[in-house]
Design a protein around this motif. Structure first.
Motif, mmCIF file in Angstrom:
data_model
loop_
_atom_site.group_PDB
_atom_site.id
_atom_site.type_symbol
_atom_site.label_atom_id
_atom_site.label_comp_id
_atom_site.label_asym_id
_atom_site.label_seq_id
_atom_site.Cartn_x
_atom_site.Cartn_y
_atom_site.Cartn_z
ATOM 1 N N TYR A 72 45.780 38.963 -5.633
ATOM 2 C CA TYR A 72 44.474 38.972 -4.964
ATOM 3 C C TYR A 72 44.627 39.494 -3.533
ATOM 4 O O TYR A 72 43.773 40.240 -3.042
ATOM 5 C CB TYR A 72 43.863 37.571 -4.940
ATOM 6 N N ASN A 75 44.716 43.177 -3.513
ATOM 7 C CA ASN A 75 43.370 43.715 -3.688
ATOM 8 C C ASN A 75 42.611 43.670 -2.359
ATOM 9 O O ASN A 75 41.997 44.647 -1.952
ATOM 10 C CB ASN A 75 42.624 42.922 -4.764
ATOM 11 N N PRO A 81 38.279 46.460 -1.723
ATOM 12 C CA PRO A 81 38.518 45.412 -2.733
ATOM 13 C C PRO A 81 37.569 45.592 -3.925
ATOM 14 O O PRO A 81 36.403 45.939 -3.757
ATOM 15 C CB PRO A 81 38.231 44.115 -1.978
ATOM 16 N N CYS A 82 38.109 45.366 -5.127
ATOM 17 C CA CYS A 82 37.333 45.733 -6.306
ATOM 18 C C CYS A 82 37.569 44.791 -7.488
ATOM 19 O O CYS A 82 38.470 43.967 -7.487
ATOM 20 C CB CYS A 82 37.687 47.153 -6.714
ATOM 21 N N TRP A 83 36.715 44.971 -8.476
ATOM 22 C CA TRP A 83 36.895 44.370 -9.799
ATOM 23 C C TRP A 83 37.734 45.343 -10.613
ATOM 24 O O TRP A 83 37.551 46.558 -10.515
ATOM 25 C CB TRP A 83 35.556 44.223 -10.518
ATOM 26 N N SER A 107 39.217 41.198 -13.898
ATOM 27 C CA SER A 107 40.070 40.482 -12.955
ATOM 28 C C SER A 107 39.858 41.001 -11.538
ATOM 29 O O SER A 107 39.340 42.101 -11.335
ATOM 30 C CB SER A 107 41.541 40.653 -13.342
ATOM 31 N N LEU A 108 40.319 40.214 -10.586
ATOM 32 C CA LEU A 108 40.351 40.613 -9.177
ATOM 33 C C LEU A 108 41.799 40.809 -8.714
ATOM 34 O O LEU A 108 42.047 40.999 -7.537
ATOM 35 C CB LEU A 108 39.669 39.549 -8.309
ATOM 36 N N SER A 109 42.749 40.771 -9.639
ATOM 37 C CA SER A 109 44.169 40.825 -9.310
ATOM 38 C C SER A 109 44.786 42.204 -9.568
ATOM 39 O O SER A 109 44.683 42.733 -10.680
ATOM 40 C CB SER A 109 44.944 39.788 -10.122
ATOM 41 N N GLN A 125 37.938 50.534 -12.097
ATOM 42 C CA GLN A 125 37.594 49.604 -11.030
ATOM 43 C C GLN A 125 36.268 49.999 -10.414
ATOM 44 O O GLN A 125 35.903 51.171 -10.395
ATOM 45 C CB GLN A 125 38.696 49.578 -9.980
ATOM 46 N N ALA A 128 33.836 45.305 -5.396
ATOM 47 C CA ALA A 128 33.337 43.928 -5.520
ATOM 48 C C ALA A 128 32.299 43.703 -4.419
ATOM 49 O O ALA A 128 32.428 44.230 -3.307
ATOM 50 C CB ALA A 128 34.492 42.946 -5.373
ATOM 51 N N VAL A 133 34.087 39.202 -2.306
ATOM 52 C CA VAL A 133 35.242 39.489 -1.445
ATOM 53 C C VAL A 133 35.486 38.323 -0.487
ATOM 54 O O VAL A 133 36.637 37.907 -0.286
ATOM 55 C CB VAL A 133 35.042 40.813 -0.673
ATOM 56 N N LEU A 136 37.024 35.432 -2.368
ATOM 57 C CA LEU A 136 38.414 35.763 -2.674
ATOM 58 C C LEU A 136 39.274 35.634 -1.414
ATOM 59 O O LEU A 136 40.383 35.105 -1.465
ATOM 60 C CB LEU A 136 38.504 37.177 -3.249
#
Length: 185
Positions: A72, A75, A81-83, A107-109, A125, A128, A133, A136
């Motif tokens: 995370y 990301n 930062p994204c899905w 995921s966000l990883s 991707q 997000a 964000v 996270l």
């Protein structure tokens, strides 16, 4: 046992018409949105015109795991930062129908995305939302522990080894006897 933080999301896939006789349609990830009860539980078409189709796939739970805090963090420290969404195409349905592209996991990883790509899955991707964000970021601030940097010893302190890994030594003394041929005379 404490419950892991999670977000329920829905994935929107886009199928656009392209001018190619071998592949007239192309699937891509359009969006990841927070899941709403009104979405139901089954995939459904939400748009169709001559240029594209959009399909909504509800019901994906994205949990945050403490042992993946580094993924995370990676990301969050990226430019956007994204899905990450892994998806697969259905088998060919037959005459005239377009095979659906179905999301399999969200995921966000970065670590999850990397594993999926290593397995040669299709991964796309999308950015997000700011509130995702921020949530996270709070999770990472609480759980991410960077690996301590280890000081590298200078090579001069390393023990010498020959090319086979056996201990070796260096001497400044002149070698005597058994010189093997080519004497001066």
């Amino acid at each position: 046992m404490t419950e892991r933080p999670y977000t329920d999301v829905a994935v929107i896939m886009r199928c656009e018409h392209i001018a190619n006789r071998w592949q007239p349609w192309r699937w891509s990830l359009a969006e990841v949105v927070i899941n709403e009860p009104a979405f139901g539980t089954e995939p459904r078409q939400i748009l169709q015109d001559e240029r594209e189709q959009r399909w909504l796939f509800p019901g994906f739970r994205v949990e945050l795991f403490r042992d993946d805090a580094e993924g995370y963090h990676l990301n969050l420290t990226s430019p956007a930062p994204c899905w990450f969404v892994m998806w697969r195409r259905d088998e060919d349905p037959g005459s005239g129908e377009i095979p659906l592209a179905r999301p399999v996991a969200v995921s966000l990883s970065y670590h999850d995305a990397g594993r999926w790509l290593d397995a040669q899955e299709t991964v796309e991707q999308v950015p997000a939302a700011p509130e995702v964000v921020e949530a996270l970021r709070a999770f990472v601030a609480e759980h991410y522990q960077p690996e301590p940097k280890r000081r590298k010893r200078p090579d001069s302190f390393r023990s010498l080894q020959d090319r086979f890994g056996n201990p070796a030594s260096v001497t400044t003394e002149k070698q005597r006897g058994g010189g093997g041929g080519g004497g001066h005379g």
